[in-house]
Design an enzyme around this catalytic site. Structure first.
Site, PDB file in Angstrom:
ATOM      1  N   ARG A  68       0.851  -1.180   0.000  1.00 60.90           N
ATOM      2  CA  ARG A  68       0.000   0.000   0.000  1.00 60.90           C
ATOM      3  C   ARG A  68       0.890   1.233   0.000  1.00 60.90           C
ATOM      4  NH1 ARG A  68      -4.439  -1.645  -1.866  1.00 60.90           N
ATOM      5  NH2 ARG A  68      -5.662   0.038  -0.936  1.00 60.90           N
TER       6      ARG A  68
ATOM      7  N   GLU B 283      -1.898   8.672  -6.241  1.00 57.16           N
ATOM      8  CA  GLU B 283      -1.776   8.046  -7.555  1.00 57.16           C
ATOM      9  C   GLU B 283      -2.749   8.676  -8.544  1.00 57.16           C
ATOM     10  OE1 GLU B 283      -0.551   3.631  -5.773  1.00 57.16           O
ATOM     11  OE2 GLU B 283      -2.466   3.884  -6.851  1.00 57.16           O
TER      12      GLU B 283
ATOM     13  N   HIS C  78       0.910   1.126 -10.212  1.00 58.07           N
ATOM     14  CA  HIS C  78      -0.020   0.272  -9.465  1.00 58.07           C
ATOM     15  C   HIS C  78      -0.479  -0.870 -10.371  1.00 58.07           C
ATOM     16  CE1 HIS C  78      -2.919   0.363  -5.824  1.00 58.07           C
ATOM     17  NE2 HIS C  78      -2.726  -0.886  -6.225  1.00 58.07           N
TER      18      HIS C  78
END
Length: 350
Positions: A241, A270, A298
């Protein structure tokens, strides 16, 4: 209107064919792209029997209040820090996740980031791209090492952490882990070593790979202090994370060479701001960390196969709960009000 399950931020092209096949004969699908979230009418929120969401929806008190008929919220993914578990439970709404869809993909990605740095893959490639002649040097990569000499430290030995640990061990690395929640003897069954504290792991590990959920306990667990505790020349890998790493502190640690290199698939914001300290340092002309930082978007979870798994598994989890009232992947069982859950179930029965 027939009973339906709402997908407000589907990450795949419409129509939701995989989900429709799972629900066939039981529920219809009402699916929207994230860009259309604000246009979802109130009657769809109010009438949904279940909600399956990705990371672009914040399931908070305000949203839950719009869903009086909802019995289950399923996070299409592993992490559920975008869902208020307590608020859902108090309303009799179960929250489930999809913990097994991308285990091997994320573990592969963590090892790929490690290998790219420890074998100089990106540095070699960049040097040759910029100047094929002068870049043709085996000594041009800054952190090439023999893997069998390295200690690979895993923080968080859940499903993905375990899969990553086993891959690192197969490559000949000595593997240690820190996870205060894993039972005694886990290390014996896996053939790896347990250490008693994060500080002990940081002190001895050449590679530190993060695999923890995001919580009050783990937020910025890698900060200025803990980055200073890392073994000199160590590499940080994060496919867990983004909020577990303080990027301002990491930028300082990379610039000062206290941390040798980092491979990040997840960031606190992000996509990242171009003005952030880390991005500014990395993208600067003649950046001193250009070859020492790898960032991926990601994407560790992603492969065409994993995306199919994610869609089918999250839909299956929602359907199973609606049909049986239970799920082994319920994340808010401790908060779930059984009387209200039963009342919602009764209201939804024919």
């Amino acid at each position: 209107m027939p009973p339906f399950i709402l997908h407000p931020d589907l990450q795949s092209p419409l129509p939701a064919d995989i989900e429709s096949k799972v629900y066939a004969g039981h529920y219809e699908v009402k699916a929207f792209k994230p860009s259309d979230f604000a246009d979802i009418p109130d009657n769809l929120w109010a009438g949904a029997s279940g909600l399956v969401c990705y990371h672009e929806v914040t399931v908070n008190t305000q949203l839950l209040n719009r869903m009086p008929n909802c019995r289950v919220v399923v996070r299409a993914g592993v992490g559920f820090d975008n869902i208020d578990l307590k608020a859902a439970g108090e309303r009799g709404i179960a929250v489930c996740n999809t913990p097994d869809y991308g285990t091997t993909d994320v573990a592969d990605h963590a090892i790929a980031l490690t290998m790219a740095l420890l074998r100089g893959i990106t540095a070699y490639n960049q040097a040759i791209l910029m100047d094929p002649r002068s870049g043709w040097r085996f000594e041009g990569a800054p952190h090439v090492r023999r893997l069998s000499t390295q200690v690979f430290g895993v923080v968080g030995l859940g499903r993905i952490g375990t899969a990553t640990a086993l891959r690192a061990r197969a490559l000949g690395m000595r593997v240690v882990f820190f996870d205060p929640y894993r039972t005694t003897g886990t290390e014996l069954s896996l053939g790896i070593e347990r250490v008693g504290s994060l500080a002990a792991l940081l002190e001895m590990s050449d590679v530190v790979s993060l695999h923890t959920p995001l919580s009050a306990e783990t937020k910025h667990m890698m900060n200025a202090e803990t980055l200073r505790q890392m073994k000199p020349g160590a590499v940080l890998i994060n496919t867990g994370r983004g909020g577990c790493v303080d990027l301002e502190a990491l930028a300082d640690a990379l610039l000062s060479r206290r941390v040798a290199a980092a491979g990040l698939d997840v960031l606190e914001a992000e996509p990242p701001s171009e003005a952030s300290a880390l991005m500014t340092a990395w993208r600067a002309p003649d950046s001193p960390i250009r070859d020492r930082l790898i960032v991926t978007p990601h994407a560790a979870f992603y492969s065409p196969s994993s995306l199919i798994d994610l869609r089918s598994k999250s839909a299956t989890t929602a359907l199973k709960f609606l049909l049986t009232g239970d799920s082994r992947d319920c994340a808010n069982r401790d908060f779930l009000d059984p009387a209200k859950a039963e009342a919602r179930a009764a209201a939804g029965r024919p």
